[in-house]
Design a protein around this motif. Sequence first.
Motif, PDB file in Angstrom:
ATOM      1  N   CYS A  89      16.739  31.372  62.431  1.00  0.00           N
ATOM      2  CA  CYS A  89      15.960  32.326  61.648  1.00  0.00           C
ATOM      3  C   CYS A  89      14.744  32.718  62.484  1.00  0.00           C
ATOM      4  O   CYS A  89      14.017  31.861  62.972  1.00  0.00           O
ATOM      5  CB  CYS A  89      15.517  31.688  60.334  1.00  0.00           C
ATOM      6  N   CYS A  96      11.183  31.510  60.603  1.00  0.00           N
ATOM      7  CA  CYS A  96      10.736  30.113  60.466  1.00  0.00           C
ATOM      8  C   CYS A  96      11.434  29.181  61.449  1.00  0.00           C
ATOM      9  O   CYS A  96      11.213  27.977  61.405  1.00  0.00           O
ATOM     10  CB  CYS A  96      10.928  29.638  59.036  1.00  0.00           C
ATOM     11  N   CYS A 121      12.954  30.005  54.185  1.00  0.00           N
ATOM     12  CA  CYS A 121      11.875  30.991  54.004  1.00  0.00           C
ATOM     13  C   CYS A 121      12.326  32.248  53.270  1.00  0.00           C
ATOM     14  O   CYS A 121      11.552  33.170  53.097  1.00  0.00           O
ATOM     15  CB  CYS A 121      11.260  31.361  55.350  1.00  0.00           C
ATOM     16  N   CYS A 140      17.743  32.917  54.331  1.00  0.00           N
ATOM     17  CA  CYS A 140      17.356  31.656  54.958  1.00  0.00           C
ATOM     18  C   CYS A 140      16.937  30.690  53.856  1.00  0.00           C
ATOM     19  O   CYS A 140      16.111  31.035  53.011  1.00  0.00           O
ATOM     20  CB  CYS A 140      16.200  31.897  55.921  1.00  0.00           C
TER      21      CYS A 140
HETATM   22 ZN   LIG Z   1      13.740  31.151  57.779  1.00  0.00          ZN
END
Ligand SMILES: [Zn+2]
Length: 135
Positions: A97, A100, A51, A48
């Motif tokens: 995701c 996050c 994050c 991601c």
């Molecule tokens: Zn993420």
Amino acid sequence: MEPKIQKSKDEWRQQLTPEQFHVTREHGTEQAFTGAYHDFKGEGVYECVCCRTPLFDSSAKYNSGTGWPSFWSPLNPENIAFKEDLSLFSRRTEVLCAVCEAHLGHVFPDGPPPTGERYCMNSAALNFKERAAEA
Ligand SMILES: [Zn+2]
């Protein structure tokens, strides 16, 4: 489920490039064939971009011909969240995701075996991390 990482739009804006911000935080879609990874064949893990949670492995990447990086399976289903997306007059499943809540892309039921799934992702939502060479 509440995302583990929550930041304000301004915090994300500072951390990301304008395109990364648009795709992941404003549910944007990059233009086909323009992203960094649609024709990319490196061996490693796609994280991601927001994050750094590992999302997809290069071993599940395939060329779907769509112009977006496509995978037939996530690395760990627990790192992915799904949401019904009824925009654009069609029913699609949005892929986020799980950590996050970054918008990643969509999943479609027309992928190759063994799963039959096509995770159609935005390059701008991903960060490729090359696999370390075997010691
Ligand atoms: Zn993420």
